[in-house]
Design a protein around this motif. Structure first.
Motif, PDB file in Angstrom:
ATOM      1  N   ARG A 715      34.343  43.469  47.553  1.00  0.00           N
ATOM      2  CA  ARG A 715      34.116  42.081  47.944  1.00  0.00           C
ATOM      3  C   ARG A 715      32.829  41.958  48.727  1.00  0.00           C
ATOM      4  O   ARG A 715      32.049  41.051  48.547  1.00  0.00           O
ATOM      5  N   LYS A 716      32.628  42.926  49.607  1.00  0.00           N
ATOM      6  CA  LYS A 716      31.396  42.878  50.400  1.00  0.00           C
ATOM      7  C   LYS A 716      30.182  43.067  49.521  1.00  0.00           C
ATOM      8  O   LYS A 716      29.177  42.405  49.632  1.00  0.00           O
ATOM      9  N   GLU A 719      28.472  40.078  47.368  1.00  0.00           N
ATOM     10  CA  GLU A 719      27.854  38.893  47.956  1.00  0.00           C
ATOM     11  C   GLU A 719      26.498  38.507  47.371  1.00  0.00           C
ATOM     12  O   GLU A 719      26.227  37.333  47.144  1.00  0.00           O
ATOM     13  N   LYS A 781      44.233  37.410  42.777  1.00  0.00           N
ATOM     14  CA  LYS A 781      42.907  36.882  42.460  1.00  0.00           C
ATOM     15  C   LYS A 781      42.960  35.598  41.656  1.00  0.00           C
ATOM     16  O   LYS A 781      42.397  34.601  41.989  1.00  0.00           O
ATOM     17  N   THR A 907      31.861  40.811  36.780  1.00  0.00           N
ATOM     18  CA  THR A 907      31.657  39.432  37.229  1.00  0.00           C
ATOM     19  C   THR A 907      30.285  38.934  36.832  1.00  0.00           C
ATOM     20  O   THR A 907      30.070  37.771  36.572  1.00  0.00           O
ATOM     21  N   GLN A 963      33.936  35.445  41.207  1.00  0.00           N
ATOM     22  CA  GLN A 963      35.124  36.226  41.561  1.00  0.00           C
ATOM     23  C   GLN A 963      34.765  37.693  41.708  1.00  0.00           C
ATOM     24  O   GLN A 963      34.121  38.263  40.844  1.00  0.00           O
ATOM     25  N   PRO A 964      35.145  38.293  42.811  1.00  0.00           N
ATOM     26  CA  PRO A 964      34.816  39.706  42.936  1.00  0.00           C
ATOM     27  C   PRO A 964      35.533  40.521  41.869  1.00  0.00           C
ATOM     28  O   PRO A 964      36.601  40.152  41.411  1.00  0.00           O
ATOM     29  N   LYS A 970      35.865  48.151  40.095  1.00  0.00           N
ATOM     30  CA  LYS A 970      34.884  48.690  41.033  1.00  0.00           C
ATOM     31  C   LYS A 970      35.063  50.185  41.156  1.00  0.00           C
ATOM     32  O   LYS A 970      34.130  50.956  41.170  1.00  0.00           O
TER      33      LYS A 970
END
Ligand SMILES: Nc1ncnc2c1ncn2[C@@H]1O[C@H](COP(=O)(O)OP(=O)(O)OP(=O)(O)O)[C@@H](O)[C@H]1O
Length: 977
Positions: A715-716, A719, A781, A907, A963-964, A970
């Motif tokens: 998530r970080k 950005e 999500k 994404t 959306q992450p 990941k």
């Protein structure tokens, strides 16, 4: 005294009693017995007469008819001439002089009286001689009186027997019984005249003399019949008597017996008194004297005669007479007692002997029983050891991870005319094939783990495979593949007779009956579906569907020849309720298309192409097996879709069983031999011990924690501007990470750049299943992530993680939520599939191309071998014709790359894939899909999260661009850091 006794006992007491009883009025005379006795006597007489005539010649025996009456017999022998001549023939010199007649030149007319002396001399000489020879004798008076010829007959037959003994090479002293002395003695005379004694002597002493068996048994029967006749007479006499009358009757009978006895003795003494005296005195018989003194033996006789004369010359006193009679009777009685005792002793000895033999027999029988028991024990021990050996052997094979090989012989099909089988015999794991002349006449034997003959049923086959199938439930990966020439029964073994029913199943449904899986929603992708099932019939229905969809065609060898490989994969997941351990196994059931000689199968056109491709893929399989068997560092799995498909099973630590099939027909012997040779090679391949796919609760929790952390990090990281990042940064990042990230990609890279290491055997850890977790973060999500969720809760996928690292490392690094994909190869060109999901797959295939061209222009260098078509799940799929295969290659070679994209940063692809995603909305009339799937697919167009075909891309088409990325994606990208 002895002489007196000898003279007195020319008849027996029994005879006297019998006569008396008869005279007493025997009303129940046994006529039958009498006539039988008469008959027997006549036959014996005839035998004696015949032999005498034969021996002396008919001329010399002119006085003796061939079948004489008793009277004729007596008269014929009365002169003693025939007897003496016969004896001299049998025993030359036995009678030194035979007096032929009073005047040799003038034969005496029949019936004319011969002198008593002549009679006596011949007969006497004969009797002395036969007695010396130890034969039964008779009295000279027997030839004078009628009714006495039985003893004469006995004597003649004994002589006959003696003659035969001599003729058959008899040697040494011929003895008529062991007790008879060769010398004449007084005692022997006594015996001679005592009929009962003679009988008993004959019976006792001649038992072992073969030549006298007839005689002795005859005498025995005479005695017995006399005894029985006596008792019959006694009974008859007493029958109508009252009890009180019996003593009187007995007394009277006894008196009569005594009287008769006395009478007979008197008359006999009279005769004796008269005859010898006349002979000796009136004729001054020198020859008698000479006879008496010529030989020491004859002294006894001489003495006896003289003594007899003395006795006879004395006046008879009645007291003395009765005393003598009593004495005689006493002597006879004593003798009989002795005989009886002797008989008893003999009987006792015989009994003892019998008992001993019986005991011995029992002992030997017992020993034999013990021996047989021992043998049976040894045999069962041997079989036990054999069985144990077989188990141990299999265990060793399991430890080595050897591929098990079973062989099955198809029976002759109905309608086949010739039932001559090339299979010579089958025993345990051995099969012998007889090869016809053109292949070099002889036999070839092969050994496998198990061989099933033509009569083996599906149930038998399954019961043998059961443990292997159960392994799938225990968390092992299992692969069973059927191999063999076309028409040899592969499909039959795997699915049973054509249309599956629960009753008549092949191995697949049988195995499915072991467990019903969890209920999940299904994801339908054309021709390769993952469908949750809840019962065996669900599975059977699916299999029937798959079977119907399978390409089949008639060839000259099989009217329903499978023109494709078929694979049913069953995923199984279970949780130990106490430990929380999760076990996951999967089972591939692969029914290969049959190898065939195209000239035999007579296929043309498309069928020919199919056949060529089938053969090509099978030959690629052969190359893989060969490399594995030789432990080559490079194993050419990627030469065909088939070998790619089976890579997990052939190269990983799965339990693999090859079921090889052969046809029994002689014209298939070439294929049979090469099939069996291939199977033998397969059996030598060692894969390493299979490992169970198990996650402990701790590992599970740790995975979840890691997943959460990674999600947070993702998530970080998400950005910055996603597009920019995706085009440059991410591709860089991807490239950087890809070297370590995806096991699958890593594998591809290794293969391309570092000598195809991924083609080597992979430990099961690498190809094993990785647990799927429902990650809360993921689920939260978006609602459009239905498919994702669905997949998260779906059973885990079988081996995918072929990057070369072991499973433990995967566990740690990949973390929870990692999807494990299954290699799936669609039968048809996925581009042509019109179902929404199919289209999705196709489009995403295109998407992948676009993506690679645009963002990863050099990805082909990095991942040149990428060719897997990864789909989530799937129950049945096929590898088929060339064109199709090429299509598949095209589709699948693209397909894996988007997976990377998905892992890398899906994404960022949203904008680009949106348009593509819209294209997937084309209607697909041929599609087969469940309403839910359709809904899911339409709603999200979410692809399987498999790494193939940019599944992730499909998913993210429906996601908001910002959306992450799901944490698992990941992680895919970053888990090799
Ligand atoms: N064990 C068996 N008992 C009875 N019939 C059998 C058996 N095995 C095979 N058959 C019959 O033999 C014929 C050929 O069998 P099948 O189709 O299974 O062969 P196959 O090896 O799968 O052939 P292909 O490779 O061409 O698909 C069928 O009719 C099948 O019913």
């Amino acid at each position: 005294m002895a002489a007196t006794t000898e003279g007195a006992l020319s008849f027996s007491v029994a005879e006297v009693v019998e006569d008396v009883l008869q005279q007493h009025g025997n009303r129940l005379r046994d006529l039958d017995l009498e006539s039988r006795k008469a008959e027997e006597a006549a036959s014996r007489r005839n035998e004696a007469a015949g032999w005498l005539r034969k021996t002396v010649g008919v001329v010399a025996a002119k006085d003796l008819p061939a079948e004489p009456s008793e009277e004729e017999f007596r008269l014929g022998l009365r002169s003693g001439i025939i007897l003496c001549n016969v004896l001299n023939k049998v025993h030359p010199g036995a009678v030194p002089k035979v007096v032929e007649s009073p005047c040799d030149s003038a034969p005496v007319p029949d019936g004319a009286a011969l002198s008593a002396f002549q009679y006596f001399e011949n007969v006497r000489n004969f009797l002395v001689a036969v007695q010396e020879l130890g034969m039964p004798t008779f009295e000279a008076s027997d030839l004078e009186q009628g009714g006495k010829s039985a003893r004469v007959v006995n004597c003649v037959l004994a002589l006959k027997s003696y003659s035969e003994w001599k003729q058959t090479g008899g040697n040494g002293a011929w003895k008529f019984g062991g007790n008879v002395k060769p010398t004449v003695s007084v005692k022997s005379f006594v015996r001679k005249n005592s009929e009962p004694f003679v009988n008993s002597m004959s019976r006792n002493s001649s038992m072992n003399e073969k030549s006298f068996h007839v005689l002795s048994s005859d005498l025995e029967s005479n005695k017995m019949s006399t005894a029985s006749s006596l008792s019959t007479l006694v009974r008859a006499v007493l029958l109508d008597k009252k009890p009180e009358e019996v003593p009187t009757v007995v007394e009277s009978v006894l008196n009569k017996v005594v009287e008769e006895f006395e009478h007979r003795i008197a008359s006999q003494l009279e005769l004796m008194k008269k005859t010898p005296k006349d002979m000796a005195v009136s004729h001054g018989n020198k020859s008698l004297l000479k006879f008496a003194s010529s030989d020491k033996k004859n002294e006894d006789i001489n003495e006896k005669v003289i003594k007899k004369e003395d006795v006879m010359q004395k006046p008879y006193v009645s007291d003395e007479k009765s005393k003598r009679q009593l004495l005689q009777q006493q002597l006879a009685f004593d003798q009989q007692q002795r005989d009886i005792q002797e008989l008893k002793n003999t009987l006792h000895t015989t009994k003892a002997g019998m008992q001993f033999m019986q005991m011995k027999f029992h002992e030997e029988f017992h020993n034999l029983g013990m021996h047989i028991h021992g043998l049976a024990h040894a045999a069962s021990g041997y079989h036990r050891v054999l069985e144990e050996n077989r188990k141990l052997y299999n265990q060793v094979q399991d430890l080595k991870g050897s591929i098990r090989v079973y062989c099955r012989v198809r029976p002759f099909l109905s309608g086949q005319p010739n039932h001559f089988s090339t299979v010579d015999y089958i025993e345990d794991g051995n099969i012998t094939i007889s090869t016809p002349s053109k292949h070099g006449k002889g036999q070839r034997s092969f050994s496998f783990n198990k061989v099933f003959g033509p009569s083996a049923t599906q149930a038998e086959v399954f019961s043998d495979m059961q443990p292997l199938i159960r392994s799938a439930l225990d968390g092992f990966n299992v692969c069973i593949f059927a191999y063999g020439q076309t028409g040899s029964g592969k499909t039959y073994t795997m699915t049973g007779p054509r249309e599956l029913a629960e009753k008549n199943q092949g191995n697949d449904p049988e195995s499915l009956q072991r467990k019903t899986k969890g209920s999940h929603n299904g994801l339908s992708v054309p021709e390769a579906n993952l469908v949750p099932v809840s019962s065996t019939s669900d599975v059977i229905d699916l299999m029937n569907l798959g079977q119907r969809n399978r390409a089949v065609g008639a060839t000259a060898l099989n009217d329903r020849s499978s023109r494709s490989h078929s694979c049913l994969t069953v995923h199984i997941q279970g949780r130990d309720l106490t430990s929380g351990t999760i076990l996951r196994g999967c089972m591939h059931l692969v029914d290969l298309a049959g190898s065939e000689r195209v000239n035999k199968s007579e296929v043309t056109g498309d069928r020919l192409k199919e056949a060529q491709h089938i053969n090509r893929s099978l030959s690629a399989l052969g190359d893989v097996i060969s490399s594995l068997a030789q432990k080559n560092p490079h194993v050419p799995y990627r030469n065909s879709k088939l070998t790619q498909l089976l890579q997990d099973s052939l190269g990983g630590q799965a339990k693999t069983l090859m079921f090889v099939h052969i046809s029994p027909e002689p014209d298939a012997v070439g294929e049979t031999i090469s099939t069996l040779k291939f199977a033998e090679r397969v059996a030598t391949v060692e894969l390493g011990a299979a490992k169970v796919n198990r996650d402990s609760v701790d590992v599970k929790e740790l995975k979840e924690q890691i997943a959460c952390l990674k999600a947070a990090m993702a998530r970080k990281e998400g950005e910055p501007d996603p597009m920019q990042h995706s085009v440059s940064g991410s591709s860089e990042k991807y490239r950087m990470k890809a070297t370590e990230v995806s096991p699958f990609q890593s594998k591809k890279r290794d293969a391309g750049l570092f000598g195809d290491h991924n083609s080597c055997r992979q430990p099961m850890g690498d190809v094993g299943n990785i647990e799927v977790h429902s990650n809360a973060a993921l689920r939260q999500k978006t609602k459009s992530f239905d498919l994702d969720e669905l997949l998260v809760t779906s059973p885990p996928w079988p081996p995918v993680n072929s990057h070369g690292q072991n499973y433990g490392e995967d566990d740690k690094e990949i973390g929870s939520g990692e999807w494990v994909d299954k290699v799936m190869v669609n039968k048809h060109d996925v581009r042509r599939v019109e179902s929404p999901l199919g289209s999705w797959a196709a489009e995403n295939g295109d998407l992948a191309d676009v993506f690679y061209q645009k963002y990863l222009p050099d990805s082909s260098k990095l991942y040149p071998d990428q060719s897997y078509n990864m789909l989530m799940g799937g129950n049945r799929f096929n590898v088929t014709s060339t064109d199709e295969m090429d299509d598949i290659d095209a589709a699948t070679s693209d397909s894996s790359e988007p997976d990377l994209v998905w892992q890398f940063n899906h994404t960022k692809l949203a904008g680009m894939t949106n348009g593509i995603g819209q294209r997937t909305k084309k209607p697909n009339p041929k599609s087969v899909q469940s309403p839910e799937l359709s809904k899911n697919a339409n709603a999200s167009l979410g692809p399987s999260p498999s790494r193939k075909q940019s599944n992730g891309v499909g998913i993210h088409l429906q996601r908001s661009g910002r959306q992450p990325a799901p944490p698992d994606m990941k992680r895919k990208a970053g888990n090799r850091k």
